[in-house]
Motif scaffolding. Structure first.
Motif, PDB file in Angstrom:
ATOM      1  N   ALA A 187       0.849  -1.356   0.355  1.00  0.00           N
ATOM      2  CA  ALA A 187      -0.274  -0.464  -0.050  1.00  0.00           C
ATOM      3  C   ALA A 187       1.020   1.600  -0.492  1.00  0.00           C
ATOM      4  CB  ALA A 187      -0.867   0.196   1.774  1.00  0.00           C
ATOM      5  N   ILE A 188       0.398   2.449  -0.556  1.00  0.00           N
ATOM      6  CA  ILE A 188       1.132   3.629  -0.842  1.00  0.00           C
ATOM      7  C   ILE A 188       0.611   4.533  -0.809  1.00  0.00           C
ATOM      8  CG2 ILE A 188       2.254   4.725  -2.239  1.00  0.00           C
ATOM      9  CD1 ILE A 188       2.764   2.515  -4.561  1.00  0.00           C
ATOM     10  N   GLN A 189       0.426   5.655   0.696  1.00  0.00           N
ATOM     11  CA  GLN A 189      -0.142   6.638   0.932  1.00  0.00           C
ATOM     12  C   GLN A 189      -0.124   7.656  -0.390  1.00  0.00           C
ATOM     13  OE1 GLN A 189       0.598   8.206   4.315  1.00  0.00           O
ATOM     14  NE2 GLN A 189      -0.526  10.529   4.445  1.00  0.00           N
ATOM     15  N   ALA A 190      -0.996   7.656  -1.180  1.00  0.00           N
ATOM     16  CA  ALA A 190      -0.479   8.704  -2.844  1.00  0.00           C
ATOM     17  C   ALA A 190      -0.929   9.994  -2.948  1.00  0.00           C
ATOM     18  CB  ALA A 190      -1.319   7.669  -3.535  1.00  0.00           C
ATOM     19  N   HIS A 191      -2.020  10.255  -1.485  1.00  0.00           N
ATOM     20  CA  HIS A 191      -2.582  11.474  -1.380  1.00  0.00           C
ATOM     21  C   HIS A 191      -3.474  11.797  -0.140  1.00  0.00           C
ATOM     22  CE1 HIS A 191      -1.879  12.864  -6.126  1.00  0.00           C
ATOM     23  NE2 HIS A 191      -2.061  11.602  -5.454  1.00  0.00           N
ATOM     24  N   GLN A 192      -2.767  12.842   0.164  1.00  0.00           N
ATOM     25  CA  GLN A 192      -3.715  13.465   1.267  1.00  0.00           C
ATOM     26  C   GLN A 192      -5.303  13.336   1.282  1.00  0.00           C
ATOM     27  OE1 GLN A 192      -2.525  13.586   4.317  1.00  0.00           O
ATOM     28  NE2 GLN A 192      -0.681  13.424   3.173  1.00  0.00           N
ATOM     29  N   SER A 193      -6.188  13.131   0.425  1.00  0.00           N
ATOM     30  CA  SER A 193      -7.312  13.217   0.050  1.00  0.00           C
ATOM     31  C   SER A 193      -7.854  11.902  -1.082  1.00  0.00           C
ATOM     32  CB  SER A 193      -8.224  14.742  -0.922  1.00  0.00           C
ATOM     33  OG  SER A 193      -7.383  14.543  -1.795  1.00  0.00           O
ATOM     34  N   ALA A 194      -8.909  11.008  -0.907  1.00  0.00           N
ATOM     35  CA  ALA A 194      -9.884  10.507  -1.806  1.00  0.00           C
ATOM     36  C   ALA A 194      -8.779  10.712  -3.362  1.00  0.00           C
ATOM     37  CB  ALA A 194     -10.613   9.862  -1.744  1.00  0.00           C
ATOM     38  N   LEU A 195      -8.355   9.581  -4.024  1.00  0.00           N
ATOM     39  CA  LEU A 195      -8.225   9.002  -4.845  1.00  0.00           C
ATOM     40  C   LEU A 195      -9.260   9.711  -6.495  1.00  0.00           C
ATOM     41  CD1 LEU A 195      -5.797   5.995  -4.860  1.00  0.00           C
ATOM     42  CD2 LEU A 195      -5.665   8.425  -4.356  1.00  0.00           C
ATOM     43  N   SER A 196      -8.965  10.356  -7.471  1.00  0.00           N
ATOM     44  CA  SER A 196      -9.311  10.460  -8.928  1.00  0.00           C
ATOM     45  C   SER A 196      -9.182  10.053 -10.068  1.00  0.00           C
ATOM     46  CB  SER A 196      -9.756  11.868  -9.057  1.00  0.00           C
ATOM     47  OG  SER A 196      -9.122  12.236  -9.053  1.00  0.00           O
ATOM     48  N   THR A 221       6.100   0.478  -9.400  1.00  0.00           N
ATOM     49  CA  THR A 221       5.505  -0.305  -9.010  1.00  0.00           C
ATOM     50  C   THR A 221       5.746  -1.610  -8.380  1.00  0.00           C
ATOM     51  OG1 THR A 221       5.182  -1.610 -10.951  1.00  0.00           O
ATOM     52  CG2 THR A 221       3.324  -0.470 -10.521  1.00  0.00           C
ATOM     53  N   ARG A 222       7.213  -1.569  -8.753  1.00  0.00           N
ATOM     54  CA  ARG A 222       8.443  -2.174  -8.364  1.00  0.00           C
ATOM     55  C   ARG A 222       8.762  -2.655  -6.680  1.00  0.00           C
ATOM     56  NH1 ARG A 222      12.959  -2.782 -12.896  1.00  0.00           N
ATOM     57  NH2 ARG A 222      11.245  -3.981 -14.065  1.00  0.00           N
ATOM     58  N   ASP A 223       8.862  -1.606  -5.571  1.00  0.00           N
ATOM     59  CA  ASP A 223       8.882  -0.730  -5.019  1.00  0.00           C
ATOM     60  C   ASP A 223       7.846   0.653  -4.209  1.00  0.00           C
ATOM     61  OD1 ASP A 223       9.392   1.134  -5.732  1.00  0.00           O
ATOM     62  OD2 ASP A 223      11.606   0.670  -5.553  1.00  0.00           O
ATOM     63  N   GLY A 224       6.605   0.832  -4.520  1.00  0.00           N
ATOM     64  CA  GLY A 224       5.847   1.708  -4.698  1.00  0.00           C
ATOM     65  C   GLY A 224       6.842   3.105  -3.892  1.00  0.00           C
ATOM     66  N   SER A 225       7.766   3.758  -4.911  1.00  0.00           N
ATOM     67  CA  SER A 225       8.557   4.659  -4.645  1.00  0.00           C
ATOM     68  C   SER A 225       8.089   5.567  -5.485  1.00  0.00           C
ATOM     69  CB  SER A 225       9.611   4.239  -4.917  1.00  0.00           C
ATOM     70  OG  SER A 225      10.431   3.522  -6.164  1.00  0.00           O
ATOM     71  N   LEU A 226       8.171   7.143  -5.242  1.00  0.00           N
ATOM     72  CA  LEU A 226       8.266   8.115  -6.064  1.00  0.00           C
ATOM     73  C   LEU A 226       8.741   8.081  -7.105  1.00  0.00           C
ATOM     74  CD1 LEU A 226       5.266  10.241  -6.425  1.00  0.00           C
ATOM     75  CD2 LEU A 226       7.140  11.532  -4.764  1.00  0.00           C
ATOM     76  N   TYR A 227       8.641   8.133  -8.269  1.00  0.00           N
ATOM     77  CA  TYR A 227       9.151   8.314  -9.709  1.00  0.00           C
ATOM     78  C   TYR A 227       9.139   9.621 -10.382  1.00  0.00           C
ATOM     79  CZ  TYR A 227      10.207   7.841 -14.370  1.00  0.00           C
ATOM     80  OH  TYR A 227      11.134   7.723 -15.719  1.00  0.00           O
ATOM     81  N   ARG A 228       8.039  10.631  -9.904  1.00  0.00           N
ATOM     82  CA  ARG A 228       7.954  11.824 -10.353  1.00  0.00           C
ATOM     83  C   ARG A 228       7.034  12.218 -10.185  1.00  0.00           C
ATOM     84  NH1 ARG A 228      10.799  12.658 -15.125  1.00  0.00           N
ATOM     85  NH2 ARG A 228      10.770  14.802 -16.072  1.00  0.00           N
ATOM     86  N   GLU A 229       6.546  13.487  -9.533  1.00  0.00           N
ATOM     87  CA  GLU A 229       5.501  14.453  -9.243  1.00  0.00           C
ATOM     88  C   GLU A 229       5.306  15.409  -9.972  1.00  0.00           C
ATOM     89  OE1 GLU A 229       3.930  15.815  -5.364  1.00  0.00           O
ATOM     90  OE2 GLU A 229       4.779  17.786  -5.937  1.00  0.00           O
ATOM     91  N   LEU A 230       3.834  15.800 -10.664  1.00  0.00           N
ATOM     92  CA  LEU A 230       3.971  16.939 -11.549  1.00  0.00           C
ATOM     93  C   LEU A 230       2.705  18.019 -11.861  1.00  0.00           C
ATOM     94  CD1 LEU A 230       3.650  14.464 -14.974  1.00  0.00           C
ATOM     95  CD2 LEU A 230       5.568  15.180 -14.552  1.00  0.00           C
ATOM     96  N   ARG A 231       2.427  19.228 -11.991  1.00  0.00           N
ATOM     97  CA  ARG A 231       1.475  19.700 -11.082  1.00  0.00           C
ATOM     98  C   ARG A 231       0.784  20.082 -12.638  1.00  0.00           C
ATOM     99  NH1 ARG A 231       0.251  22.501  -7.476  1.00  0.00           N
ATOM    100  NH2 ARG A 231       2.249  22.121  -6.011  1.00  0.00           N
ATOM    101  N   ARG A 232      -0.449  19.598 -11.884  1.00  0.00           N
ATOM    102  CA  ARG A 232      -1.965  20.919 -13.215  1.00  0.00           C
ATOM    103  C   ARG A 232      -2.074  21.740 -13.350  1.00  0.00           C
ATOM    104  NH1 ARG A 232      -5.892  22.312 -13.793  1.00  0.00           N
ATOM    105  NH2 ARG A 232      -6.455  22.636 -11.106  1.00  0.00           N
ATOM    106  N   GLY A 233      -2.094  22.279 -12.182  1.00  0.00           N
ATOM    107  CA  GLY A 233      -2.295  24.160 -11.399  1.00  0.00           C
ATOM    108  C   GLY A 233      -2.297  23.911 -10.068  1.00  0.00           C
TER     109      GLY A 233
END
Length: 368
Positions: free
Chosen positions: A202-211, A237-249
């Motif tokens: 399991a990965i804590q991907a975001h603070q709020s619900a996923l979309s 997906t091999r180890d659950g590490s963060l590969y990249r973070e991108l911003r939409r706005g």
């Protein structure tokens, strides 16, 4: 309308903007519309797309654009999932007069023009994914994975409340590999299941619900967004590490779809602002100038300013006319042509020039 949140990319051949703009493009083709769309989606490699209507369903090729088959069923289809480019389709009833129960998944053989199997549940089906010899069914708080050949239940997983039916799956018989990505048991968590290896994390991907939850075509990466719609996070997906973070706005929006290019070099998304964003996933220290995502000119002060000043922003963005709801993906065989489907039954192809806010509409069609 339900939107399905489910190629070796060649580099652009355009050496300059004038060459880009000098290309000639086909005109719009109109098809008769008999019933509005209540579902649109792509198959796993974007070679096909499908539309569910109040009276049946359509399956199309994306390139060259053509209707593959169309069935009038005297009732609504709310979910469609095509197995590869085959004649096998998973259907769930929907709309004002559902053809089938929304709690059932119908396996339809279009060669025989009839159902060949049915899976029944005690609650509404939220999503279906068909990949190779696997079929994944999403209910409100549960995911069920089956063998496609005999519909034998392989595994079932509990999830947080999942009204959007978020899920993604990659399955490769040659590699004996199935990877499933679904919401975890807490809002904002992502769960990765590597089925044959019996590995799960399991990965804590975001603070709020996923979309959105979307795996790359090879299963190596998984992109997620939250209901805030400001950040896209990409996970190994091999180890659950963060590969990249991108911003939409900065302002919250609803991100409706995400897609990786076949070679994992690019990513595109659509939002309910009617905009398409395209990002480069090439490592910045290896990318040429035109291949890099945009960054703030104040990023050198990132230790003193809010995080968005050091974020990676899309390299290209553009609007789609009168399209508040749409889904997008990369045209098979190309890394700079985006295919877009809209809720009102429009098909678009746009060519973009990496590193430039310059796009060219190259094809429009009216489907369903």
């Amino acid at each position: 309308m339900n939107i399905n949140r489910s190629f070796h990319g060649s580099k652009s051949n355009y050496s300059n903007i004038n060459q880009f703009l000098s290309q000639s493009f086909p005109t719009t083709t109109e098809l008769s519309t008999t019933s509005p769309c209540i579902f649109i989606g792509f198959n796993e490699d974007y070679q096909c797309f499908f539309a569910g209507t109040e009276s049946g369903f359509y399956i199309y090729n994306t390139h060259p654009y053509a209707v593959r088959f169309h069935r009038e069923l005297d009732g609504g289809i709310g979910i469609i999932e095509l197995l590869g480019k085959s004649n096998i389709v998973a259907l769930v009833g929907g709309g004002t007069n559902p053809k089938f129960s929304p709690t059932n998944v119908i396996i339809w053989d279009d060669f025989q023009n009839k159902p060949i199997a049915k899976l029944e549940y005690g609650s509404e089906v939220k999503a279906v994914r068909c990949r190779s010899q696997r079929i994944l069914i999403m209910l409100g708080t549960k995911a069920l994975l089956y063998n496609f050949s005999d519909l034998h239940l392989i595994s079932q997983y509990e999830t947080a409340a999942n009204p959007l039916g978020l899920c993604s799956m990659v399955s490769d018989d040659n590699k004996n590999m199935t990877i499933v990505a679904i919401p975890g048991c807490k809002p904002g968590d992502l769960r990765i299941e590597i089925v044959e290896a019996k590995r799960s994390f399991a990965i804590q991907a975001h603070q709020s619900a996923l979309s959105n939850i979307v795996l790359s075509n090879d299963g190596e990466l998984c992109a997620t967004t939250s209901d805030r719609g400001t950040l896209i996070r990409i996970w190994n997906t091999r180890d659950g590490s963060l590969y990249r973070e991108l911003r939409r706005g900065i302002e919250p929006v609803n991100i409706l779809s995400i897609s990786f290019s076949q070679d994992n070099m690019n990513l595109c998304l659509s939002s309910d602002k009617g905009t398409i964003h395209v990002y480069s996933l090439i490592e910045r220290n290896k990318a040429q100038i035109h291949e890099k995502n945009k960054k703030s000119t104040l990023r050198f002060m990132k230790n003193y300013l809010p995080n968005y000043f050091s974020s990676e922003w899309s390299q290209t963005s553009f609007g789609v006319p009168n399209a508040r709801k749409s889904i997008c993906g990369f045209l098979p065989g190309s890394s700079n042509i985006i295919v877009i489907l809209t809720e009102d039954g429009k098909f678009y192809q746009y060519r973009y020039m990496p590193g430039e806010d310059l796009v060219q509409l190259i094809k429009t069609e009216k489907f369903s």
